[in-house]
Design a protein around this motif. Structure first.
Motif, mmCIF file in Angstrom:
data_model
loop_
_atom_site.group_PDB
_atom_site.id
_atom_site.type_symbol
_atom_site.label_atom_id
_atom_site.label_comp_id
_atom_site.label_asym_id
_atom_site.label_seq_id
_atom_site.Cartn_x
_atom_site.Cartn_y
_atom_site.Cartn_z
ATOM 1 N N ALA B 73 -6.451 1.327 -2.635
ATOM 2 C CA ALA B 73 -4.808 1.956 -1.812
ATOM 3 C C ALA B 73 -4.274 3.135 -2.851
ATOM 4 C CB ALA B 73 -4.109 0.871 -1.440
ATOM 5 N N VAL B 74 -3.570 4.199 -2.517
ATOM 6 C CA VAL B 74 -2.436 4.421 -3.569
ATOM 7 C C VAL B 74 -0.843 5.019 -3.009
ATOM 8 C CG1 VAL B 74 -2.192 6.624 -4.310
ATOM 9 C CG2 VAL B 74 -4.684 5.738 -4.378
ATOM 10 N N GLY B 75 -0.554 4.616 -4.426
ATOM 11 C CA GLY B 75 1.127 4.625 -3.539
ATOM 12 C C GLY B 75 1.461 4.050 -2.234
ATOM 13 N N GLY B 76 1.025 2.719 -2.203
ATOM 14 C CA GLY B 76 0.372 1.948 -0.680
ATOM 15 C C GLY B 76 0.597 2.012 0.626
ATOM 16 N N VAL B 77 -0.431 3.365 0.290
ATOM 17 C CA VAL B 77 -1.222 4.330 0.984
ATOM 18 C C VAL B 77 -2.913 3.566 1.085
ATOM 19 C CG1 VAL B 77 -2.180 6.434 2.261
ATOM 20 C CG2 VAL B 77 0.044 5.279 1.943
ATOM 21 N N ASP B 78 -3.562 2.775 2.727
ATOM 22 C CA ASP B 78 -4.637 2.872 2.554
ATOM 23 C C ASP B 78 -5.687 3.795 3.389
ATOM 24 O OD1 ASP B 78 -6.831 1.309 3.289
ATOM 25 O OD2 ASP B 78 -6.369 -0.814 3.958
ATOM 26 N N PHE B 79 -6.300 4.112 2.077
ATOM 27 C CA PHE B 79 -7.405 5.334 2.407
ATOM 28 C C PHE B 79 -7.965 4.464 3.545
ATOM 29 C CE2 PHE B 79 -7.719 7.286 -1.833
ATOM 30 C CZ PHE B 79 -6.426 7.500 -1.733
ATOM 31 N N ALA B 80 -8.271 3.923 4.061
ATOM 32 C CA ALA B 80 -9.705 3.622 4.850
ATOM 33 C C ALA B 80 -8.822 4.690 6.365
ATOM 34 C CB ALA B 80 -9.580 2.049 5.598
ATOM 35 N N ARG B 81 -7.416 4.089 6.236
ATOM 36 C CA ARG B 81 -6.622 5.165 7.404
ATOM 37 C C ARG B 81 -6.375 6.430 7.545
ATOM 38 N NH1 ARG B 81 -1.955 1.534 6.565
ATOM 39 N NH2 ARG B 81 -0.414 3.246 6.651
ATOM 40 N N LEU B 82 -7.298 7.363 6.825
ATOM 41 C CA LEU B 82 -6.916 8.948 6.761
ATOM 42 C C LEU B 82 -8.376 9.615 6.581
ATOM 43 C CD1 LEU B 82 -4.725 9.458 3.508
ATOM 44 C CD2 LEU B 82 -4.145 8.596 5.324
ATOM 45 N N ASP B 83 -8.104 10.376 7.493
ATOM 46 C CA ASP B 83 -9.297 11.366 7.595
ATOM 47 C C ASP B 83 -9.427 11.986 6.456
ATOM 48 O OD1 ASP B 83 -7.861 13.118 8.188
ATOM 49 O OD2 ASP B 83 -8.592 13.591 10.327
ATOM 50 N N GLU B 84 -10.401 12.980 6.580
ATOM 51 C CA GLU B 84 -11.159 13.691 5.491
ATOM 52 C C GLU B 84 -9.361 14.652 5.272
ATOM 53 O OE1 GLU B 84 -14.416 16.256 5.573
ATOM 54 O OE2 GLU B 84 -13.914 17.005 3.554
ATOM 55 N N ASP B 85 -8.640 15.324 5.903
ATOM 56 C CA ASP B 85 -8.175 16.000 6.092
ATOM 57 C C ASP B 85 -6.454 15.679 5.871
ATOM 58 O OD1 ASP B 85 -9.174 18.362 6.116
ATOM 59 O OD2 ASP B 85 -9.400 18.422 9.094
ATOM 60 N N GLY B 86 -6.956 13.905 6.220
ATOM 61 C CA GLY B 86 -5.072 13.311 5.683
ATOM 62 C C GLY B 86 -5.973 13.194 4.919
ATOM 63 N N LEU B 87 -6.611 12.645 3.735
ATOM 64 C CA LEU B 87 -7.108 12.964 2.264
ATOM 65 C C LEU B 87 -6.227 13.905 1.647
ATOM 66 C CD1 LEU B 87 -9.744 10.130 2.688
ATOM 67 C CD2 LEU B 87 -7.760 9.698 1.423
ATOM 68 N N ALA B 88 -6.643 14.836 2.047
ATOM 69 C CA ALA B 88 -6.613 16.473 1.767
ATOM 70 C C ALA B 88 -5.340 16.154 1.559
ATOM 71 C CB ALA B 88 -8.117 17.636 2.219
ATOM 72 N N ARG B 89 -4.454 16.212 2.383
ATOM 73 C CA ARG B 89 -3.008 16.371 2.475
ATOM 74 C C ARG B 89 -1.944 15.430 1.705
ATOM 75 N NH1 ARG B 89 -4.089 17.681 8.356
ATOM 76 N NH2 ARG B 89 -4.078 16.039 8.775
ATOM 77 N N PHE B 90 -3.123 14.101 1.321
ATOM 78 C CA PHE B 90 -2.454 12.569 0.157
ATOM 79 C C PHE B 90 -2.503 13.110 -0.801
ATOM 80 C CE2 PHE B 90 -2.084 9.288 -2.508
ATOM 81 C CZ PHE B 90 -1.360 8.754 -2.035
ATOM 82 N N ARG B 91 -3.923 14.323 -0.818
ATOM 83 C CA ARG B 91 -3.804 15.075 -3.008
ATOM 84 C C ARG B 91 -3.008 15.824 -2.832
ATOM 85 N NH1 ARG B 91 -9.213 14.730 -1.340
ATOM 86 N NH2 ARG B 91 -9.702 16.368 -0.931
ATOM 87 N N ARG B 92 -3.005 16.855 -2.039
ATOM 88 C CA ARG B 92 -2.396 18.439 -2.455
ATOM 89 C C ARG B 92 -0.601 17.419 -2.716
ATOM 90 N NH1 ARG B 92 -0.663 19.786 2.955
ATOM 91 N NH2 ARG B 92 1.179 18.550 3.730
ATOM 92 N N ASP B 93 0.426 16.591 -2.088
ATOM 93 C CA ASP B 93 1.357 16.255 -1.765
ATOM 94 C C ASP B 93 1.641 14.554 -3.663
ATOM 95 O OD1 ASP B 93 1.762 17.051 -0.249
ATOM 96 O OD2 ASP B 93 1.914 16.024 1.557
ATOM 97 N N ARG B 94 0.533 13.865 -3.559
ATOM 98 C CA ARG B 94 0.893 13.152 -4.396
ATOM 99 C C ARG B 94 -0.081 13.271 -5.860
ATOM 100 N NH1 ARG B 94 3.030 7.967 -1.251
ATOM 101 N NH2 ARG B 94 3.416 7.629 -2.783
ATOM 102 N N VAL B 95 -0.899 13.549 -5.942
ATOM 103 C CA VAL B 95 -2.110 13.530 -7.131
ATOM 104 C C VAL B 95 -2.612 15.071 -7.541
ATOM 105 C CG1 VAL B 95 -4.271 12.271 -7.875
ATOM 106 C CG2 VAL B 95 -3.140 11.840 -5.480
ATOM 107 N N GLY B 96 -2.338 14.488 -8.866
ATOM 108 C CA GLY B 96 -2.408 15.603 -9.691
ATOM 109 C C GLY B 96 -3.804 15.216 -10.536
#
Lengths: 867, 242
Positions: B73-96
């Motif tokens: 979980a990163v920033g309280g978001v459990d990655f198991a709940r995100l699909d590949e594009d969801g993860l991509a969007r998560f990186r886009r917005d919150r991870v460098g």
């Protein structure tokens, strides 16, 4: 400065375009530096295929437009009426004169032309013209400016203009005398161009033009003589052809005219052009399909190079579909470029080839742009690109972002997502659909597409099989052979690409070589062996006894058949006009011209009745007809149905008594319709005879001399009888066949060229690997000869397997075309096939070797330092 | 952001994390049950020998890889709940992410490289922000240059600007000075910590360099896919139990 840079950057990279387009644009902008080098093959394949289709389409349209624009000259007027066996009656002429502008009459027939001083003679196509000829176009002569006036009677001689070829054949010169029938003409010049001759693709002999008024004096005009009378005219001002025609038929319903307007100025050429267009378009499409393999390879290897960029974009948050779109735009942009290039080349071809064709076809081929033909070619190009690139594109979007960090564990190759598989299928379907709808023969196009797809799949499978076999074979002791086998099945081996790229092109070439070879053999060897030596036409009933006496006294005559014949035309089938019938394509020829008619009391030798009964030998009842079984079946006719035939301007309705099989291919005298005795005997007719000469080994004369002697004896005694030498006619036909085959082979060569391009791409893609292999082997002590042999063996094996499969597939295709479509026997011509196989192996070896040679020349040290 | 349900807690939470690759010679166990919690704003260095699982752990935290077992979980978001594009969007917005090999896109100019993640996020001011980010890393004068026209240090500064431009909550850096000479590397590190301090961003830094590791508030040592040491640099109160 920073602001300027920002503005510049925003201008090139930002803007209002959708993001996927912006990404695509940035990649395209950097050109070859970013890996577009591999797209040279992509562009070349696309350009070649699109250019071939665009060129064929444009050229065909240019020819059809040329036919239309030159319609008046080709037809010889705004309308043309044709009568067989008889001239127009005074009443008919009166109607024509009253209902037309200018009017010109000509007569055409075959006749023997002789040198009155020597013994040389030649079958010629005689054309007798009136003073108004030609209404349109110009007759070009040598000396220039001769026209009907030069044909007039002057100093006791009628004039003749002749084809220069005839002068050479008879050893005559301008100014000499030329005998035709019972009249001696004076040759006043030669013909360079005859405006209304282009409509004829095939002729039996050189042209001789004389005055119409001189024709009766030749003695050739006899009752029932095979003479066509043509009436060319200008329509009355403001009158449309269809309307004029309707009035003509209403006024003279039984004349039996064959009437043509400008739209049918040269129907034979029109049909020929349409068929050539269909065939060449399909061959062009094959080139495009072969190129498709190159397209898929180029896209695949480009995306392979782009893996780090794709993975980086994913790390930065790009969704998979965005990546797919960004690369799709790039591929489409390049496809557009290749397609445009192909269109430019295709559009230029009519300009380059048009003048040459105009000369050969005897009419002006139109120049200009043909948007329809170009649009079809562009559509083919873009659909091929989509069908072959969607798959690798969809796989690219599956590149995991983690690929950036390491090449961890080899992952299993995944299928692209389902939507991508469906989209690829749709693109392939659209391509097939365009081929089927965009060409004139949907069934043939569909068969061709399916065949090509099956062949591609077969080559893919064969390559797969070769890889599997190479994998499973025990390791040979010879290192070069071991290396060659290993190269066949190592990951990334070019085996499949080489097999697919060369295979289809070779299949087409093998098929064409076999079809041409079989037809040539049939026409030049088999047919002459069983066909008659001569057709003698226009034998008057009162000349039959003389004819038979001459033939009977000629040594070496092994067969003679003689039948009475006149010509007529089917005007109604069960009371319906042909234009109101659904006539299947394979029998339209029956309605396109006059057919030979004869009568018999007994069935012809060897005839097989498929329906109905033959009439009793002494039958004298209502007229009956025996109809060709194929024609009857195609039209759905059975015994009891009725045909109406127009003979010499009169309609007769007859009942079909039976259907009978006819063997057309043996060149004996055959008839679609044979009548019961009693109907036609009274009509003016002539006999037609075939004679087969076969001098025995003891005969003093050889075959040629014996034929010359018979021709001389018959035509000396009966000047109005014409002798057609079958062998000569067949040779003329074979020459035509050769010209067509040359054009077809050239187009098929485009397919092979596309294959070679794909092959070059595949070899280039593996080049780096090959250099590395060569260097390492050299370091380990292999000589250049060892390595060269291994690479030659590798390509030799692929080439051989591909060529064998192509030989098989091509032979199957040729067998199908010959036996099913052309009704001709099929022989496997091993020599021709072997030549193709050798060519294939040579091409693959050459390409493999060029790549290897460069690899062998590589110095080991720099590469090893880099590694 | 609105579509991702977050629960309050540490910035990074790994529980029983396992990663196994199927291999030709049998499965390869890369991570064998990691538990780790990193609070928001913390700076953590990950150290350990090659093959110990450092990069794999980072890939899981970036959502670039799916774990074989356990939870991320990163920033309280459990990655198991995100699909590949969801993860991509998560990186886009919150991870460098900053890579050792920079991974700039060679066909894009410096400013375009920095703008890309902002463009993915649909930011209309992507280019203005990218320009600002480049100015902050001292490359305001080279925005129109392609990666091939920049030195290694400059390329890494562009990569830093790209990672910072989205103002991420979490910055992952995988040996960011590994391909740079000592002096240039030092400058990059100064810049990295300066930027981190400015936004109080959580920083996870993989390195082989003990001096660099020591600049982080906490050091986690991995060996054979397990955390074998988890120490705070100083003061001791900063320690987080493994």
């Amino acid at each position: 400065m920073a602001e300027a840079a920002l503005t510049r950057a925003a201008a090139v990279g930002g803007g209002r375009w959708p993001l996927s387009l912006r990404l695509a644009r940035r990649e395209l902008r950097s050109g070859p530096a970013s890996g577009f080098r591999g797209f040279r093959i992509f562009l070349a394949c696309l350009l070649l295929g699109v250019a071939a289709i665009a060129a064929v389409g444009s050229l065909a349209q240019a020819m059809l437009d040329g036919l239309e624009q030159n319609g008046r000259a080709l037809l010889g007027g705004e309308a043309e009426l044709r009568l067989l066996h008889r001239e127009a009656t005074p009443a008919e002429l009166a109607w024509l004169t009253a209902n037309s502008g200018r009017l010109s009459e000509t007569a055409e027939l075959r006749a023997m032309a002789r040198d009155p001083g020597g013994g040389q003679r030649r079958l010629v196509e005689l054309k007798a013209v009136d003073g108004s000829y030609p209404l349109y176009g110009a007759l070009a002569t040598e000396p220039a400016g001769l026209g009907p006036a030069a044909l007039a009677e002057r100093d006791g001689s009628w004039g003749a203009l002749v084809d220069p070829a005839l002068l050479g054949r008879l050893g005559l010169e301008v100014g000499d005398r030329l005998a035709i029938g019972g009249l001696d003409y004076r040759i006043r010049g030669t013909i360079r161009h005859e405006p209304d001759r282009a409509g004829r693709v095939f002729s039996f002999g050189p042209r001789v033009m004389v005055a119409l008024a001189s024709l009766p004096a030749t003695g050739l005009v006899q009752p029932g003589s095979l003479i066509e009378y043509h009436y060319r005219l200008d329509l009355p001002p403001g009158r449309a052809f269809a309307d004029w025609r309707k009035r003509l038929v209403a006024a003279l319903p039984e004349s039996g005219w064959r009437i043509r307007g400008l739209a049918q100025a040269a129907p034979g050429i029109q049909r020929f052009v349409e068929q050539v267009r269909l065939f060449m378009t399909l061959v062009g499409l094959t080139a495009l399909l072969v190129g498709g393999v190159g397209i898929a390879n180029a896209v695949g290897s480009y995306l392979e190079q782009k893996k780090p960029t794709i993975a980086t974009l994913k790390c930065l948050g790009a969704p998979a579909f965005l990546i797919f779109r960004a690369y799709l735009w790039q591929v489409l942009a390049l496809a557009l470029l290749g397609t445009l290039g192909g269109l430019v080349v295709g559009a230029l071809v009519p300009l380059a080839v048009g003048p040459l064709l105009s000369e050969r076809l005897n009419f002006q081929v139109a120049g200009g742009l043909y948007p329809g033909a170009l649009a079809l070619a562009a559509l083919f190009g873009l659909l091929t690109t989509l069908a072959f690139s969607l798959w690798p594109l969809a796989r690219a979007q599956q590149v995991p972002a983690v690929a950036l960090f390491r090449d961890t564990v080899q992952r299993a190759r995944r299928w692209p997502p389902r939507w991508a598989v469906a989209a690829t299928g749709l693109a392939a379907l659209a391509l097939a659909g365009t081929a089927v709808l965009g060409t004139s023969d949907s069934r043939l196009a569909l068969g061709f597409i399916l065949g090509a797809a099956l062949a591609l799949a077969a080559f893919r499978l064969a390559a797969h099989g070769l890889v599997r076999v190479a994998e499973r074979l025990p390791r040979p002791r010879r290192p070069d052979l071991r290396l060659a086998l290993a190269n066949l099945h190592r990951p990334g081996a070019p085996t499949a690409n080489v097999a697919m790229s060369l295979g289809l092109g070779l299949t087409v070439l093998v098929a064409i070589a076999l079809i041409q070879g079989n037809l040539r053999q049939r026409v030049l060897e088999e047919l002459p062996a069983e066909a008659p030596s001569f057709y003698f036409i226009d034998i008057q009933p009162d000349e039959v006894a003389t004819f038979q006496k001459i033939v009977g006294a000629t040594p070496g005559v092994v067969a003679e058949t003689r039948v009475p014949m006149l010509r007529g035309r089917i005007t109604r089938v069960n009371g319906k006009r042909p234009e109101d019938l659904q006539i299947p394509k394979q029998v339209t020829w029956v309605f396109q011209g006059d057919r030979g008619l004869t009568w018999r009391a007994t069935p012809p030798e060897g005839a097989k009745l498929t329906e109905g009964q033959w009439w009793p030998a002494d039958y004298r009842g209502a007229p009956l007809v025996s109809l060709d079984d194929e024609v009857g079946k195609a039209l759905g006719l059975h015994p009891g149905d009725h045909l109406t035939i127009n003979v010499l301007g009169r309609d007769f309705t007859v009942e079909i008594a039976n259907l009978r099989t006819v063997e057309w291919a043996d060149l004996k005298i055959n008839f679609v319709m044979i009548f019961s005795p009693g109907l036609l005997e009274g009509a003016p007719h002539q006999d037609i005879a075939t004679v087969r000469l076969q001098p025995g080994p003891d005969d003093a004369l050889g075959q040629a001399a014996a034929e010359d002697a018979l021709e001389r004896r018959v035509t000396d005694a009966l000047p109005n009888v014409s002798a057609i030498r079958v062998k000569e006619a067949l040779q003329t036909f074979a020459q035509m066949l050769d010209s067509i085959a040359a054009a077809v082979t050239a187009t098929a060569g485009v397919t092979l060229l596309a294959g070679t391009l794909v092959l070059a791409g595949a070899v280039a893609a593996g080049h780096r690997r090959r250099i590395y292999d060569a260097v390492v082997l050299k370091v380990l002590g292999a000589t250049r000869a060892d390595i060269g042999r291994a690479f030659l063996l590798e390509y030799g094996l692929i080439g051989l397997v591909t060529a064998l499969l192509a030989a098989l597939a091509g032979s199957l295709a040729a067998w199908w075309v010959l036996t099913d479509i052309m009704n001709s026997p099929f022989h496997f011509l091993a020599g021709r096939v072997a030549l193709t196989v050798l060519l294939a192996t040579a091409v693959t070896l050459l390409f493999g070797f060029v790549g290897t040679w460069r690899a062998l020349a590589q110095k080991a040290a720099p590469l090893l330092r880099n590694e | 952001m609105a579509d991702i349900d977050a629960t309050p807690g540490p910035m990074i939470s790994l529980e029983g994390l396992r990663l196994t690759y199927p291999g030709g010679a049998g499965p390869v166990e890369v991570l064998r049950g990691l538990d780790l919690a990193v609070a928001a704003g913390e700076t953590v260095s990950i150290v350990g020998p090659s093959g110990s699982g450092k990069s794999s752990m980072m890939m899981l935290i970036a959502g670039l890889e799916r774990p074989s077992g356990g939870r991320v979980a990163v920033g309280g978001v459990d990655f198991a709940r995100l699909d590949e594009d969801g993860l991509a969007r998560f990186r886009r917005d919150r991870v460098g992410i900053v890579f050792q090999d920079f991974h700039l896109i060679p066909t894009m100019t410096a400013v375009e490289n920095v703008a890309v993640p902002l463009e993915f996020a649909g930011r209309r001011d992507a280019f203005e922000r990218a320009q600002d980010a480049l100015v902050r890393v001292g490359l305001g004068h080279r925005t129109g240059h392609y990666p091939g026209q920049l030195s290694g240090g400059e390329q890494q500064r562009v990569a830093l600007a790209r990672a910072w431009a989205v103002e991420p909550d979490l910055l992952l850096a995988d040996e960011p000075t590994g391909n740079l000479d000592g002096e240039t590397g030092q400058k990059i590190i100064e810049l990295l910590f300066e930027l981190q301090a400015g936004r109080h961003t959580t920083l996870l830094l993989i390195t082989h360099d003990p001096a660099l590791a020591a600049r982080c508030g906490r050091t986690v040592r991995l060996q054979d896919g397990r955390i074998v040491e988890d120490v705070a640099a100083a003061p001791a109160a900063d320690r987080v139990p493994a």
